[in-house]
Design an enzyme around this catalytic site. Structure first.
Site, PDB file in Angstrom:
ATOM      1  N   ARG A   1      15.834  41.576 -40.922  1.00  0.00           N
ATOM      2  CA  ARG A   1      14.612  40.889 -40.485  1.00  0.00           C
ATOM      3  C   ARG A   1      14.972  39.456 -40.089  1.00  0.00           C
ATOM      4  O   ARG A   1      14.430  38.893 -39.148  1.00  0.00           O
ATOM      5  CB  ARG A   1      13.531  40.891 -41.571  1.00  0.00           C
ATOM      6  CG  ARG A   1      12.319  40.012 -41.218  1.00  0.00           C
ATOM      7  CD  ARG A   1      11.021  40.403 -41.912  1.00  0.00           C
ATOM      8  NE  ARG A   1      11.199  40.802 -43.301  1.00  0.00           N
ATOM      9  CZ  ARG A   1      11.450  39.940 -44.313  1.00  0.00           C
ATOM     10  NH1 ARG A   1      11.531  38.644 -44.083  1.00  0.00           N
ATOM     11  NH2 ARG A   1      11.609  40.389 -45.536  1.00  0.00           N
TER      12      ARG A   1
ATOM     13  N   TYR B   1      -2.898  36.359 -18.896  1.00  0.00           N
ATOM     14  CA  TYR B   1      -2.750  37.721 -19.406  1.00  0.00           C
ATOM     15  C   TYR B   1      -3.914  38.017 -20.372  1.00  0.00           C
ATOM     16  O   TYR B   1      -4.192  37.221 -21.283  1.00  0.00           O
ATOM     17  CB  TYR B   1      -1.410  37.853 -20.126  1.00  0.00           C
ATOM     18  CG  TYR B   1      -1.140  39.232 -20.641  1.00  0.00           C
ATOM     19  CD1 TYR B   1      -0.869  40.282 -19.759  1.00  0.00           C
ATOM     20  CD2 TYR B   1      -1.174  39.509 -22.003  1.00  0.00           C
ATOM     21  CE1 TYR B   1      -0.635  41.559 -20.229  1.00  0.00           C
ATOM     22  CE2 TYR B   1      -0.933  40.794 -22.476  1.00  0.00           C
ATOM     23  CZ  TYR B   1      -0.665  41.810 -21.583  1.00  0.00           C
ATOM     24  OH  TYR B   1      -0.445  43.075 -22.058  1.00  0.00           O
TER      25      TYR B   1
ATOM     26  N   ASP C   1       4.407  30.923 -19.908  1.00  0.00           N
ATOM     27  CA  ASP C   1       4.672  32.356 -19.921  1.00  0.00           C
ATOM     28  C   ASP C   1       5.393  32.660 -18.605  1.00  0.00           C
ATOM     29  O   ASP C   1       4.795  32.620 -17.536  1.00  0.00           O
ATOM     30  CB  ASP C   1       3.347  33.127 -20.031  1.00  0.00           C
ATOM     31  CG  ASP C   1       3.567  34.632 -20.139  1.00  0.00           C
ATOM     32  OD1 ASP C   1       4.594  35.125 -19.619  1.00  0.00           O
ATOM     33  OD2 ASP C   1       2.710  35.315 -20.716  1.00  0.00           O
TER      34      ASP C   1
ATOM     35  N   LYS D   1       8.762  43.607 -19.503  1.00  0.00           N
ATOM     36  CA  LYS D   1       8.559  43.630 -18.050  1.00  0.00           C
ATOM     37  C   LYS D   1       9.896  43.485 -17.309  1.00  0.00           C
ATOM     38  O   LYS D   1      10.761  44.297 -17.478  1.00  0.00           O
ATOM     39  CB  LYS D   1       7.541  42.550 -17.670  1.00  0.00           C
ATOM     40  CG  LYS D   1       6.320  42.506 -18.599  1.00  0.00           C
ATOM     41  CD  LYS D   1       5.451  43.751 -18.520  1.00  0.00           C
ATOM     42  CE  LYS D   1       4.428  43.850 -19.652  1.00  0.00           C
ATOM     43  NZ  LYS D   1       3.538  42.703 -19.791  1.00  0.00           N
TER      44      LYS D   1
HETATM   45  C1  PLP Z   1       2.717  42.084 -20.771  1.00  0.00           C
HETATM   46  C2  PLP Z   1       2.510  40.649 -20.829  1.00  0.00           C
HETATM   47  C3  PLP Z   1       2.351  39.983 -22.049  1.00  0.00           C
HETATM   48  C4  PLP Z   1       2.350  40.724 -23.374  1.00  0.00           C
HETATM   49  O1  PLP Z   1       3.571  41.333 -23.639  1.00  0.00           O
HETATM   50  P1  PLP Z   1       3.748  42.679 -24.496  1.00  0.00           P
HETATM   51  O2  PLP Z   1       5.203  42.915 -24.448  1.00  0.00           O
HETATM   52  O3  PLP Z   1       2.930  43.749 -23.826  1.00  0.00           O
HETATM   53  O4  PLP Z   1       3.226  42.396 -25.864  1.00  0.00           O
HETATM   54  C5  PLP Z   1       2.202  38.612 -22.037  1.00  0.00           C
HETATM   55  N1  PLP Z   1       2.175  37.926 -20.881  1.00  0.00           N
HETATM   56  C6  PLP Z   1       2.303  38.531 -19.689  1.00  0.00           C
HETATM   57  C7  PLP Z   1       2.255  37.712 -18.453  1.00  0.00           C
HETATM   58  C8  PLP Z   1       2.469  39.907 -19.618  1.00  0.00           C
HETATM   59  O5  PLP Z   1       2.575  40.497 -18.430  1.00  0.00           O
END
Ligand code: PLP
Length: 381
Positions: A46, A98, A170, A195
């Site tokens: 962890r 998001y 982000d 992604k």
């Molecule tokens: C998908 C996404 C998230 C969240 O990520 P997860 O891996 O699904 O928890 C946050 N910000 C953006 C821009 C995203 O496309």
């Protein structure tokens, strides 16, 4: 090392015990200690795991940051970032964000005494005016999901420094290949590794990259205390995906501009949002702070009915949430990713009922265009 080389080599050495070129998947919860207080740098998975550590070092290098921290999901990483705050703190965020971040802020963390305010961060004067004495964080998404607005990273970093506010970007939509927030003076870059970093739609993960030693120490503490860590196999999948990040991103960009132009010319489309189009209101800013415009496009068909019809008729493009994989995905933000945003708020941020989002994959672009064309045409009959 240059970027493409870093993707394959940064933080990655052949395994010293076997010579294995590929990073081993260290499926272990614990590690033998040589004597009390003496170990090889790992005690419990962890806290840290060798496979995860390699991924963290690799992404840190790609973002030009000191350290990376990998989490079980993008949302787990973003939660850790918000846990840097205390009750009474005020957070300013891009209004177009998001959907999961909106949900986490409004429906979860406001119960813990944090205050989330969503504003148009493309307007720096507005951001400056919105700062309050208790504002502690400026959280920006650029390009935004799903309307592809661009926020000035250097401008946000400057406001953050002037007001001693932690700035967070982000960077999921751009990926480190196309945008480096830390180089503009942003404090924290956060990713949904699910992604583009992974790129193959086969794991869920999140990564934070930053430079500030105090913030790193606190986030490491939060990572082990809360325990929302990325598992070793997911870290390995992400590492494998990153090796091809540059070639994938180049193809995503190439395909996306061709599709954006096709959509722009199509009579059934009211409006196309893609920062690579010269008609995008912030095209110049995008050109200045990005090295390409990415694979995400949204377009307005004018009505829910038209959107539904197109989404029903596509064959190659898969109707699905998520983005950033090699395959083309198409979705309807208002009822899918942004369903937790109230209708009135959706209208305010431009997520109309006719808006369709496409995550352009790396298939042959002619096949994607033909699929969209037949979906439009069969819709008219
Ligand atoms: C998908 C996404 C998230 C969240 O990520 P997860 O891996 O699904 O928890 C946050 N910000 C953006 C821009 C995203 O496309």
């Amino acid at each position: 090392m240059r970027f493409s080389t870093k993707c394959i080599h940064a933080g990655i050495d052949p395994d010293p015990s076997t010579g294995s070129i590929m990073t081993p998947v260290h499926l272990t919860s614990t590690y033998v200690q040589q004597e009390l207080g003496v170990n090889k740098g790992f005690e419990y998975s962890r806290v840290s795991n060798p496979t995860r550590s390699v991924l963290e070092a690799n992404v840190a290098a790609l973002e030009g940051g000191r350290e990376g921290l990998a989490f079980a999901s993008g949302m787990a990483a973003i939660s850790a970032v918000f846990m840097l705050l205390k009750p009474g703190d005020h957070i300013l965020l891009s209004k177009n964000i998001y959907g999961g971040v909106y949900r986490l802020g409004k429906l979860v963390l406001e119960d813990f005494g944090l205050e989330f305010e969503f504003i148009d961060t493309t307007d720096l004067a507005l951001v400056r005016r919105a700062i309050r004495p208790n504002t502690r964080m400026l959280y920006v998404e650029t390009p935004t999901n799903p309307t592809m607005e661009i926020t000035d990273l250097a401008g946000i970093a400057k406001i953050g420094r002037a007001h001693r506010v932690t700035t967070v970007v982000d960077n999921t939509f751009a990926s480190p290949h196309l945008q480096s927030p830390l180089q503009f003076g942003i404090d924290i870059s956060v990713h949904s590794a699910t992604k583009y970093l992974n790129g193959h739609s086969d794991m869920i993960g999140g990564i934070i990259v930053l430079n500030d030693l105090q913030l790193i120490e606190r986030l490491r503490f939060l990572q082990k205390s809360v325990g929302a860590i990325m598992g070793p196999f997911d870290a390995w999948l992400c590492l494998r995906g990153i090796k091809t990040l540059p070639v994938r991103m180049e193809r995503h960009c190439e395909n996306a501009i061709a599709i954006a132009r096709f959509l722009q010319r199509h009579p059934g489309v009211v409006h196309v949002n893609y920062p690579g189009l010269p008609t995008h209101p912030q095209h110049t800013l995008a050109r200045r702070q990005m090295r390409g415009y990415g694979g995400m496009i949204s377009f307005d068909l004018g009505s829910l009915r038209a959107a539904k019809r197109l989404l029903k008729r596509v064959r190659l493009c898969a109707l699905a949430e998520s983005l950033g994989g090699v395959e083309t995905l198409i979705s309807h933000p208002a009822t899918m990713t942004h369903a937790s945003v109230p209708a009135e708020e959706r209208r305010r941020i431009g997520v109309t009922d006719g808006l369709v989002r496409i995550s352009v994959g790396i298939e042959d672009v002619q096949d994607i265009i033909e699929d969209l064309r037949q979906a439009f045409e069969s819709g008219r009959r």
